[in-house]
Design a protein around this motif. Structure first.
Motif, mmCIF file in Angstrom:
data_model
loop_
_atom_site.group_PDB
_atom_site.id
_atom_site.type_symbol
_atom_site.label_atom_id
_atom_site.label_comp_id
_atom_site.label_asym_id
_atom_site.label_seq_id
_atom_site.Cartn_x
_atom_site.Cartn_y
_atom_site.Cartn_z
ATOM 1 N N VAL A 17 0.848 -1.193 0.000
ATOM 2 C CA VAL A 17 0.000 0.000 0.000
ATOM 3 C C VAL A 17 0.883 1.242 0.000
ATOM 4 O O VAL A 17 2.092 1.152 0.221
ATOM 5 N N ALA A 18 0.272 2.393 -0.247
ATOM 6 C CA ALA A 18 1.048 3.633 -0.298
ATOM 7 C C ALA A 18 1.667 3.965 1.054
ATOM 8 O O ALA A 18 2.836 4.332 1.148
ATOM 9 N N TYR A 19 0.857 3.840 2.114
ATOM 10 C CA TYR A 19 1.331 4.156 3.467
ATOM 11 C C TYR A 19 0.754 3.144 4.450
ATOM 12 O O TYR A 19 -0.415 2.764 4.340
ATOM 13 N N ALA A 20 1.549 2.746 5.417
ATOM 14 C CA ALA A 20 1.084 1.859 6.477
ATOM 15 C C ALA A 20 1.622 2.388 7.792
ATOM 16 O O ALA A 20 2.830 2.606 7.936
ATOM 17 N N VAL A 21 0.718 2.603 8.741
ATOM 18 C CA VAL A 21 1.105 3.266 9.985
ATOM 19 C C VAL A 21 0.534 2.506 11.184
ATOM 20 O O VAL A 21 -0.640 2.124 11.178
ATOM 21 N N ALA A 22 1.370 2.319 12.201
ATOM 22 C CA ALA A 22 0.913 1.732 13.461
ATOM 23 C C ALA A 22 0.548 2.861 14.414
ATOM 24 O O ALA A 22 1.412 3.660 14.801
ATOM 25 N N LEU A 23 -0.730 2.945 14.763
ATOM 26 C CA LEU A 23 -1.173 3.977 15.706
ATOM 27 C C LEU A 23 -2.483 3.559 16.354
ATOM 28 O O LEU A 23 -3.166 2.651 15.889
ATOM 29 N N ASP A 24 -2.815 4.263 17.430
ATOM 30 C CA ASP A 24 -4.071 4.049 18.139
ATOM 31 C C ASP A 24 -5.117 4.962 17.515
ATOM 32 O O ASP A 24 -5.032 6.189 17.644
ATOM 33 N N SER A 25 -6.101 4.382 16.833
ATOM 34 C CA SER A 25 -7.077 5.200 16.104
ATOM 35 C C SER A 25 -8.070 5.896 17.025
ATOM 36 O O SER A 25 -8.902 6.684 16.552
ATOM 37 N N THR A 26 -7.992 5.632 18.339
ATOM 38 C CA THR A 26 -8.834 6.373 19.282
ATOM 39 C C THR A 26 -8.115 7.618 19.804
ATOM 40 O O THR A 26 -8.627 8.312 20.684
ATOM 41 N N ASP A 27 -6.952 7.886 19.273
ATOM 42 C CA ASP A 27 -6.160 9.072 19.616
ATOM 43 C C ASP A 27 -6.337 10.105 18.506
ATOM 44 O O ASP A 27 -5.808 9.938 17.407
ATOM 45 N N VAL A 28 -7.090 11.156 18.765
ATOM 46 C CA VAL A 28 -7.415 12.134 17.732
ATOM 47 C C VAL A 28 -6.167 12.824 17.196
ATOM 48 O O VAL A 28 -6.091 13.158 16.002
ATOM 49 N N LYS A 29 -5.167 13.046 18.054
ATOM 50 C CA LYS A 29 -3.943 13.691 17.594
ATOM 51 C C LYS A 29 -3.201 12.816 16.589
ATOM 52 O O LYS A 29 -2.646 13.302 15.603
#
Length: 230
Positions: free
Chosen positions: A45-57
């Motif tokens: 894919v173009a971009y793949a990111v590990a993050l918490d999607s409940t974190d608005v920032k």
């Protein structure tokens, strides 16, 4: 312009959506809290990111609000799916498509104003049930108002008949979309049978034993056609 989509939740369902979109030329941002899942898809894919999607920032840092659409495909953590969806609504994302595992989850999402809701478990369940009840059925796509599109092996009693002779519309209230047919072709120097779509069937098209019919109609009418002609 390249379509820009984000897929949040890279379980089997979300991963499949992300890969399919990417293979179709879309720019895909794949997101999951699990680093291993992100690593598994990052090259496709173009971009793949590990993050918490409940974190608005964290979401804002990815410019998530600029996407054409976002699929929230979180499967096991419905609270996480809800919180993510709420944040996307607050960020005024243009189009949100959310996953619901059951009727209760669907109702909650509808109350939140989500109009596009996917229920893969329900769809798969119906498909498997139909295919068990009707072994002649190859695939099954449920539609609103009790309509469906099905692929079925040509029933024995209509083999060698024309579309006109079968009387799909007149007798069964069904529409034949097209037919899959096997043709002898050389593949890597060897003669093999290769499946092709014949296009829009004509009234004088004869059906062969190995043909697969793709039919649109109400469930009861499809079932009647299969049962009467098996």
């Amino acid at each position: 312009m390249t379509n820009r989509f984000a897929v949040i939740g890279l379980g089997q369902f979300g991963e499949s959506i992300a890969r399919t979109l990417s293979d179709s030329g879309a720019e895909v941002l794949a997101i999951d809290i699990d680093l291993d899942k992100v690593e598994a898809i990052k090259d496709d894919v173009a971009y793949a990111v590990a993050l918490d999607s409940t974190d608005v920032k964290a979401l804002k840092a990815q410019n998530i609000q600029d996407m054409d659409a976002i699929v929230v495909a979180i499967g096991e953590n419905f609270e996480g799916l809800l919180l993510t969806t709420v944040l996307l609504l607050e960020l005024e994302v243009e189009r949100i498509i959310a996953r619901a595992a059951n009727a209760q989850q669907r109702m909650i999402l509808e109350k939140m104003g989500i109009e596009e809701i996917l229920s893969p478990e329900e769809t798969v369940g119906k498909t498997v049930a139909e295919m068990l009840l009707h072994p002649n059925m190859k695939s099954f796509l449920p539609l609103p108002d009790d309509y469906e599109i099905v692929e079925i092996n040509t029933p024995a009693r209509v083999v060698d008949q024309t579309i006109s002779e079968i009387g799909l519309r007149e007798k069964y209230n069904l529409n034949l979309i097209t037919v899959k047919r096997l043709y002898d072709e050389k593949v890597d120097g060897q003669l093999q049978q290769v499946e092709h779509i014949i296009g829009v069937p004509r009234a004088d098209t004869f059906l062969k034993e190995t043909d697969i019919m793709i039919i649109l109609g109400k469930s009861k009418d499809v079932n009647k056609f299969i049962e009467v002609n098996k």
